[in-house]
Design a protein around this motif. Structure first.
Motif, PDB file in Angstrom:
ATOM      1  N   ALA A 189       0.833  -1.207   0.000  1.00  0.00           N
ATOM      2  CA  ALA A 189       0.000   0.000   0.000  1.00  0.00           C
ATOM      3  C   ALA A 189       0.869   1.259   0.000  1.00  0.00           C
ATOM      4  CB  ALA A 189      -0.942  -0.006   1.203  1.00  0.00           C
ATOM      5  N   GLU A 190       1.934   1.259   0.796  1.00  0.00           N
ATOM      6  CA  GLU A 190       2.829   2.418   0.824  1.00  0.00           C
ATOM      7  C   GLU A 190       3.534   2.597  -0.512  1.00  0.00           C
ATOM      8  OE1 GLU A 190       5.331   1.559   4.154  1.00  0.00           O
ATOM      9  OE2 GLU A 190       3.918   2.410   5.602  1.00  0.00           O
ATOM     10  N   PHE A 191       3.962   1.506  -1.135  1.00  0.00           N
ATOM     11  CA  PHE A 191       4.617   1.596  -2.431  1.00  0.00           C
ATOM     12  C   PHE A 191       3.639   2.091  -3.499  1.00  0.00           C
ATOM     13  CE2 PHE A 191       5.847  -0.302  -6.525  1.00  0.00           C
ATOM     14  CZ  PHE A 191       7.064   0.329  -6.696  1.00  0.00           C
ATOM     15  N   ASP A 192       2.419   1.564  -3.499  1.00  0.00           N
ATOM     16  CA  ASP A 192       1.407   2.013  -4.462  1.00  0.00           C
ATOM     17  C   ASP A 192       1.123   3.503  -4.291  1.00  0.00           C
ATOM     18  OD1 ASP A 192       1.265  -0.542  -5.472  1.00  0.00           O
ATOM     19  OD2 ASP A 192      -0.617  -1.058  -4.439  1.00  0.00           O
ATOM     20  N   GLN A 193       1.052   3.961  -3.044  1.00  0.00           N
ATOM     21  CA  GLN A 193       0.829   5.386  -2.775  1.00  0.00           C
ATOM     22  C   GLN A 193       1.996   6.213  -3.306  1.00  0.00           C
ATOM     23  OE1 GLN A 193      -1.943   6.845  -1.431  1.00  0.00           O
ATOM     24  NE2 GLN A 193      -0.960   8.773  -1.972  1.00  0.00           N
ATOM     25  N   PHE A 194       3.219   5.729  -3.095  1.00  0.00           N
ATOM     26  CA  PHE A 194       4.402   6.413  -3.603  1.00  0.00           C
ATOM     27  C   PHE A 194       4.342   6.527  -5.130  1.00  0.00           C
ATOM     28  CE2 PHE A 194       8.558   5.748  -5.629  1.00  0.00           C
ATOM     29  CZ  PHE A 194       9.164   6.957  -5.312  1.00  0.00           C
ATOM     30  N   MET A 195       4.022   5.426  -5.797  1.00  0.00           N
ATOM     31  CA  MET A 195       3.967   5.428  -7.259  1.00  0.00           C
ATOM     32  C   MET A 195       2.869   6.368  -7.761  1.00  0.00           C
ATOM     33  SD  MET A 195       6.468   3.668  -8.306  1.00  0.00           S
ATOM     34  CE  MET A 195       6.147   3.313 -10.020  1.00  0.00           C
ATOM     35  N   GLU A 196       1.736   6.391  -7.078  1.00  0.00           N
ATOM     36  CA  GLU A 196       0.642   7.279  -7.469  1.00  0.00           C
ATOM     37  C   GLU A 196       1.058   8.741  -7.293  1.00  0.00           C
ATOM     38  OE1 GLU A 196      -3.725   8.321  -5.757  1.00  0.00           O
ATOM     39  OE2 GLU A 196      -3.236   6.177  -5.941  1.00  0.00           O
ATOM     40  N   ARG A 223       4.089   9.908  -7.278  1.00  0.00           N
ATOM     41  CA  ARG A 223       5.133  10.169  -8.267  1.00  0.00           C
ATOM     42  C   ARG A 223       4.531  10.421  -9.647  1.00  0.00           C
ATOM     43  NH1 ARG A 223       8.796   5.736 -10.614  1.00  0.00           N
ATOM     44  NH2 ARG A 223      10.069   6.951 -11.996  1.00  0.00           N
ATOM     45  N   SER A 224       3.547   9.619 -10.000  1.00  0.00           N
ATOM     46  CA  SER A 224       2.876   9.783 -11.292  1.00  0.00           C
ATOM     47  C   SER A 224       2.144  11.130 -11.345  1.00  0.00           C
ATOM     48  CB  SER A 224       1.890   8.634 -11.511  1.00  0.00           C
ATOM     49  OG  SER A 224       1.158   8.826 -12.688  1.00  0.00           O
ATOM     50  N   ARG A 225       1.469  11.470 -10.242  1.00  0.00           N
ATOM     51  CA  ARG A 225       0.762  12.749 -10.180  1.00  0.00           C
ATOM     52  C   ARG A 225       1.740  13.912 -10.297  1.00  0.00           C
ATOM     53  NH1 ARG A 225      -1.704  12.714  -5.109  1.00  0.00           N
ATOM     54  NH2 ARG A 225      -2.422  10.631  -5.541  1.00  0.00           N
ATOM     55  N   HIS A 226       2.876  13.797  -9.633  1.00  0.00           N
ATOM     56  CA  HIS A 226       3.894  14.843  -9.682  1.00  0.00           C
ATOM     57  C   HIS A 226       4.476  14.961 -11.102  1.00  0.00           C
ATOM     58  CE1 HIS A 226       7.099  17.501  -8.379  1.00  0.00           C
ATOM     59  NE2 HIS A 226       7.997  16.678  -8.920  1.00  0.00           N
ATOM     60  N   ALA A 227       4.700  13.821 -11.759  1.00  0.00           N
ATOM     61  CA  ALA A 227       5.235  13.840 -13.124  1.00  0.00           C
ATOM     62  C   ALA A 227       4.223  14.468 -14.080  1.00  0.00           C
ATOM     63  CB  ALA A 227       5.587  12.425 -13.573  1.00  0.00           C
ATOM     64  N   ASP A 228       2.940  14.168 -13.903  1.00  0.00           N
ATOM     65  CA  ASP A 228       1.898  14.749 -14.771  1.00  0.00           C
ATOM     66  C   ASP A 228       1.780  16.260 -14.551  1.00  0.00           C
ATOM     67  OD1 ASP A 228       1.369  12.271 -15.797  1.00  0.00           O
ATOM     68  OD2 ASP A 228      -0.443  11.922 -14.582  1.00  0.00           O
ATOM     69  N   ALA A 229       1.984  16.721 -13.325  1.00  0.00           N
ATOM     70  CA  ALA A 229       1.870  18.147 -13.019  1.00  0.00           C
ATOM     71  C   ALA A 229       3.065  18.922 -13.604  1.00  0.00           C
ATOM     72  CB  ALA A 229       1.778  18.361 -11.512  1.00  0.00           C
ATOM     73  N   THR A 230       4.225  18.341 -13.619  1.00  0.00           N
ATOM     74  CA  THR A 230       5.404  19.037 -14.104  1.00  0.00           C
ATOM     75  C   THR A 230       5.560  18.945 -15.622  1.00  0.00           C
ATOM     76  OG1 THR A 230       6.811  17.127 -13.672  1.00  0.00           O
ATOM     77  CG2 THR A 230       6.696  18.811 -11.956  1.00  0.00           C
ATOM     78  N   HIS A 231       4.978  17.934 -16.236  1.00  0.00           N
ATOM     79  CA  HIS A 231       5.067  17.745 -17.686  1.00  0.00           C
ATOM     80  C   HIS A 231       3.661  17.573 -18.265  1.00  0.00           C
ATOM     81  CE1 HIS A 231       9.351  17.258 -17.258  1.00  0.00           C
ATOM     82  NE2 HIS A 231       9.174  16.275 -16.390  1.00  0.00           N
ATOM     83  N   PRO A 232       2.951  18.675 -18.485  1.00  0.00           N
ATOM     84  CA  PRO A 232       1.593  18.545 -19.034  1.00  0.00           C
ATOM     85  C   PRO A 232       1.648  17.885 -20.426  1.00  0.00           C
ATOM     86  CG  PRO A 232       2.078  20.824 -18.414  1.00  0.00           C
ATOM     87  CD  PRO A 232       3.322  20.047 -18.230  1.00  0.00           C
TER      88      PRO A 232
END
Length: 127
Positions: free
Chosen positions: A106-113, A115-124
Motif C-alpha cells: 500500500a505504501e509503495f502504491d501510494q508512492f507510485m501514485e 510520483r505519477s501525479r507529480h510527473a503529470d503536473a510538471t510535464h503537461p
C-alpha cells in the motif's frame, strides 16, 4: 595443580547458575576491591557475550518444559499443548508477515501514485 585449573571453571558455573545479576555483582565487587579484577571480569563478560545473551535461568525454565513428569498421560497432553501453541505462534507470525507485506505494498502504491501525479503536473501532456 588441577584444583587451580578447576577453580575458575567452578566460579564460572556458580555465577552462571545465579544469572547475569551475579556476574554484574561480581564485576562491581571486583572494581571496588581491586579494579583490575573488575576490569578483567568486564572484559570476560563482553568477550564471552554474557553481557548480550538472555539470562541462562530462562533457558533452564524452557528446558524444564520438555522434561518428563513421569506421568505418560500428562506428558502427552503437555506435548500436544506445546505443539498446538507452536502452530498458533507460526500462524500468527505468518499473519504478521502478510500484514507487513500488505502495508508495504500500500505504501509503495501510494508512492507510485504520488510520483505519477507529480510527473503529470510538471510535464503537461498538451504542451
Amino acid at each position: 595443580m588441577s584444583t587451580v585449573a578447576t577453580w575458575p571453571s567452578a566460579a564460572e558455573t556458580w555465577l552462571d547458575q545465579r544469572g547475569k545479576g551475579a556476574w554484574i555483582a561480581a564485576m562491581i565487587a571486583g572494581f571496588i576491591f581491586f579494579w583490575p579484577v573488575g576490569l578483567g571480569l568486564l572484559a570476560y563478560m563482553i568477550w564471552s557475550k554474557r553481557m548480550f545473551t538472555p539470562c541462562k535461568s530462562r533457558a533452564r525454565r524452557a528446558h524444564h518444559a520438555f522434561k518428563s513428569s513421569g506421568n505418560s498421560a500428562f506428558d502427552a497432553y503437555k506435548a500436544d499443548t506445546l505443539r498446538r501453541l507452536e502452530e498458533e505462534q507460526d500462524s500468527f507470525q505468518d499473519f504478521l508477515k502478510r500484514l507487513r507485506d500488505a502495508k508495504d505494498k500500500a505504501e509503495f502504491d501510494q508512492f507510485m501514485e504520488d510520483r505519477s501525479r507529480h510527473a503529470d503536473a510538471t510535464h503537461p501532456q498538451g504542451a
